[in-house]
Design a protein around this motif. Structure first.
Motif, PDB file in Angstrom:
ATOM      1  N   ILE A  55       0.842  -1.210   0.000  1.00  0.00           N
ATOM      2  CA  ILE A  55       0.000   0.000   0.000  1.00  0.00           C
ATOM      3  C   ILE A  55       0.868   1.247   0.000  1.00  0.00           C
ATOM      4  CG2 ILE A  55      -1.599   1.366   1.425  1.00  0.00           C
ATOM      5  CD1 ILE A  55      -2.918  -1.349   2.204  1.00  0.00           C
ATOM      6  N   ASP A  56       1.926   1.253   0.816  1.00  0.00           N
ATOM      7  CA  ASP A  56       2.832   2.403   0.839  1.00  0.00           C
ATOM      8  C   ASP A  56       3.459   2.636  -0.536  1.00  0.00           C
ATOM      9  OD1 ASP A  56       2.299   2.869   3.517  1.00  0.00           O
ATOM     10  OD2 ASP A  56       4.117   1.854   4.236  1.00  0.00           O
ATOM     11  N   ASP A  57       3.875   1.551  -1.189  1.00  0.00           N
ATOM     12  CA  ASP A  57       4.453   1.667  -2.534  1.00  0.00           C
ATOM     13  C   ASP A  57       3.426   2.211  -3.517  1.00  0.00           C
ATOM     14  OD1 ASP A  57       6.819   0.634  -1.539  1.00  0.00           O
ATOM     15  OD2 ASP A  57       6.527  -1.375  -2.408  1.00  0.00           O
ATOM     16  N   LEU A  58       2.204   1.713  -3.435  1.00  0.00           N
ATOM     17  CA  LEU A  58       1.148   2.160  -4.328  1.00  0.00           C
ATOM     18  C   LEU A  58       0.828   3.636  -4.100  1.00  0.00           C
ATOM     19  CD1 LEU A  58      -0.898   1.554  -6.514  1.00  0.00           C
ATOM     20  CD2 LEU A  58      -2.430   0.651  -4.758  1.00  0.00           C
ATOM     21  N   LEU A  59       0.819   4.072  -2.846  1.00  0.00           N
ATOM     22  CA  LEU A  59       0.564   5.487  -2.558  1.00  0.00           C
ATOM     23  C   LEU A  59       1.648   6.374  -3.163  1.00  0.00           C
ATOM     24  CD1 LEU A  59      -0.725   5.247   1.125  1.00  0.00           C
ATOM     25  CD2 LEU A  59      -2.045   5.952  -0.893  1.00  0.00           C
ATOM     26  N   ASP A  69       1.003   9.233  -5.911  1.00  0.00           N
ATOM     27  CA  ASP A  69       1.516  10.598  -5.738  1.00  0.00           C
ATOM     28  C   ASP A  69       2.323  11.024  -6.969  1.00  0.00           C
ATOM     29  OD1 ASP A  69       0.360  10.799  -3.238  1.00  0.00           O
ATOM     30  OD2 ASP A  69       2.217  10.361  -2.138  1.00  0.00           O
ATOM     31  N   ASN A  70       3.171  10.130  -7.457  1.00  0.00           N
ATOM     32  CA  ASN A  70       3.992  10.438  -8.634  1.00  0.00           C
ATOM     33  C   ASN A  70       3.125  10.661  -9.871  1.00  0.00           C
ATOM     34  OD1 ASN A  70       6.319  10.219  -7.103  1.00  0.00           O
ATOM     35  ND2 ASN A  70       6.715   8.101  -7.705  1.00  0.00           N
ATOM     36  N   ALA A  71       2.114   9.808 -10.049  1.00  0.00           N
ATOM     37  CA  ALA A  71       1.220   9.955 -11.205  1.00  0.00           C
ATOM     38  C   ALA A  71       0.450  11.272 -11.115  1.00  0.00           C
ATOM     39  CB  ALA A  71       0.255   8.775 -11.283  1.00  0.00           C
ATOM     40  N   GLU A  72      -0.023  11.591  -9.922  1.00  0.00           N
ATOM     41  CA  GLU A  72      -0.765  12.847  -9.743  1.00  0.00           C
ATOM     42  C   GLU A  72       0.142  14.045 -10.015  1.00  0.00           C
ATOM     43  OE1 GLU A  72      -3.822  14.626  -6.472  1.00  0.00           O
ATOM     44  OE2 GLU A  72      -1.917  13.845  -5.703  1.00  0.00           O
ATOM     45  N   GLU A  73       1.348  13.995  -9.484  1.00  0.00           N
ATOM     46  CA  GLU A  73       2.291  15.095  -9.681  1.00  0.00           C
ATOM     47  C   GLU A  73       2.632  15.264 -11.166  1.00  0.00           C
ATOM     48  OE1 GLU A  73       4.276  18.390  -8.962  1.00  0.00           O
ATOM     49  OE2 GLU A  73       3.162  17.296  -7.419  1.00  0.00           O
ATOM     50  N   ALA A  74       2.816  14.149 -11.875  1.00  0.00           N
ATOM     51  CA  ALA A  74       3.106  14.216 -13.316  1.00  0.00           C
ATOM     52  C   ALA A  74       1.941  14.841 -14.071  1.00  0.00           C
ATOM     53  CB  ALA A  74       3.412  12.816 -13.854  1.00  0.00           C
ATOM     54  N   CYS A  75       0.727  14.483 -13.697  1.00  0.00           N
ATOM     55  CA  CYS A  75      -0.459  15.054 -14.353  1.00  0.00           C
ATOM     56  C   CYS A  75      -0.566  16.548 -14.071  1.00  0.00           C
ATOM     57  CB  CYS A  75      -1.727  14.343 -13.886  1.00  0.00           C
ATOM     58  SG  CYS A  75      -1.895  12.662 -14.494  1.00  0.00           S
ATOM     59  N   LEU A  76      -0.347  16.946 -12.823  1.00  0.00           N
ATOM     60  CA  LEU A  76      -0.426  18.365 -12.467  1.00  0.00           C
ATOM     61  C   LEU A  76       0.655  19.171 -13.186  1.00  0.00           C
ATOM     62  CD1 LEU A  76      -1.189  18.062  -8.651  1.00  0.00           C
ATOM     63  CD2 LEU A  76      -2.770  18.816 -10.452  1.00  0.00           C
ATOM     64  N   THR A  77       1.854  18.600 -13.281  1.00  0.00           N
ATOM     65  CA  THR A  77       2.938  19.275 -13.992  1.00  0.00           C
ATOM     66  C   THR A  77       2.567  19.466 -15.461  1.00  0.00           C
ATOM     67  OG1 THR A  77       4.584  18.375 -12.476  1.00  0.00           O
ATOM     68  CG2 THR A  77       5.388  19.117 -14.631  1.00  0.00           C
ATOM     69  N   ARG A  78       2.064  18.416 -16.080  1.00  0.00           N
ATOM     70  CA  ARG A  78       1.697  18.508 -17.498  1.00  0.00           C
ATOM     71  C   ARG A  78       0.549  19.483 -17.701  1.00  0.00           C
ATOM     72  NH1 ARG A  78       3.271  19.196 -22.271  1.00  0.00           N
ATOM     73  NH2 ARG A  78       2.003  18.236 -23.876  1.00  0.00           N
ATOM     74  N   MET A  79      -0.425  19.476 -16.795  1.00  0.00           N
ATOM     75  CA  MET A  79      -1.536  20.417 -16.899  1.00  0.00           C
ATOM     76  C   MET A  79      -1.023  21.853 -16.832  1.00  0.00           C
ATOM     77  SD  MET A  79      -4.467  18.511 -14.583  1.00  0.00           S
ATOM     78  CE  MET A  79      -5.599  19.881 -14.598  1.00  0.00           C
TER      79      MET A  79
END
Length: 130
Positions: free
Chosen positions: A103-107, A111-121
């Protein structure tokens, strides 16, 4: 100490359904006395039901609970039962700790996927709306 308990008394005490009690009876884990159509549970059935419910809360399967109960009734008796419980608790703990790591790894991945999306946005000038 009472001699017998009704199914209704046990369901209320342990906050379970009559179906649950009947399931454990069908599985051969408890065996009430029958008086006509009435099931009467002895103190030993009540103690077994308490042990079964504790085992379920700890994540043990019905087969594991049955094995532990059988150990108490036959050699190696209570000592073997206690050793088996300790072993099973250790195994369960390892499983849960692995799940926690997963679960910690998945979180972190989320977080990384969300950050990548926010950066691209931000790069595309897309406003952040949640």
């Amino acid at each position: 100490m009472r001699e017998y308990y009704t199914i209704t008394e046990l369901t209320r005490e342990f906050d379970i359904s009559t179906r649950t009690v009947r399931f454990y009876e069908d599985e051969g884990l408890i065996s009430p006395v029958r008086r006509g159509r009435t099931r009467l549970f002895r103190q030993s059935d009540r103690a077994l039901l308490k042990m079964i419910l504790r085992g379920k809360r700890l994540g043990f399967s019905i087969a594991e609970i049955r094995e532990i109960i059988q150990m108490y009734k036959t050699p190696p008796g209570e000592a073997g039962q206690l050793r088996a419980i300790i072993r099973r608790v250790g195994e369960r703990r390892e499983e849960l700790e692995q799940k926690r790591r997963d679960i910690d790894d998945l979180l972190v991945e989320l977080d990384n996927a969300e950050e990548a999306c926010l950066t691209r946005m931000a790069e595309l000038g897309i406003p952040r709306v949640i």
